[in-house]
Design a protein around this motif. Sequence first.
Motif: not given
Length: 202
Positions: A120-126
């Motif tokens: 939702f907040r655009g936090q990268d999966f990595k």
Amino acid sequence: MAINLEKGQRINLEKSNGTKLQNICVGVNWGAIEKKGLFGTKKEPVDLDASCAVYDDKKNHIDSVNFRKLQSNDQAIKHSGDDLTGDINGDDGLDNEVITLDFSRLSPSANHVAFFINSFRGQDFKDIPFASIRIYEGTPTKVSQEFARYDIANDTSFSGNVSMVLGVFYKRNEEWKFSAIGAPTKDKKLEETILTIQQNHL
């Protein structure tokens, strides 16, 4: 014994005693991001959103279940509610969000049921320390039999992405089967992922 899902894999929804699975849960478990600073480590909450989209046999989008709409129109699909933080104090082994699906209550027009995740907040999966998805028989609080699991955080192909398509349940000859997709997408919003699935994964 649960299988670790691989992209492109198809699984039959058959239990060990030969009966067909009627109720399944798709659970997502993830952790908060650790940020190292001058005064030690700080935890940054992570808001992943598990969602589900329903399509008919002509690939028209007919319904959705997500944090904004917790139940499908036919009441066959239910969402446990929005988790805005992830596990702050390490992996507690429990799913943060669970979507339940009762195949016997699905609208007759439903032909594909796709599951996907958006950050939702655009936090990268990595950057997320752990994130896994599992498909199991049971309830949001009790796992009877785990069928399949997918580890997102340790898959390098998800690096640089904020959305992914887990897979699609599809109907063939009145029987439901599952196709594991496990594809990252560049979509930023739920609506974009619903369209990506419609165009590329049905």
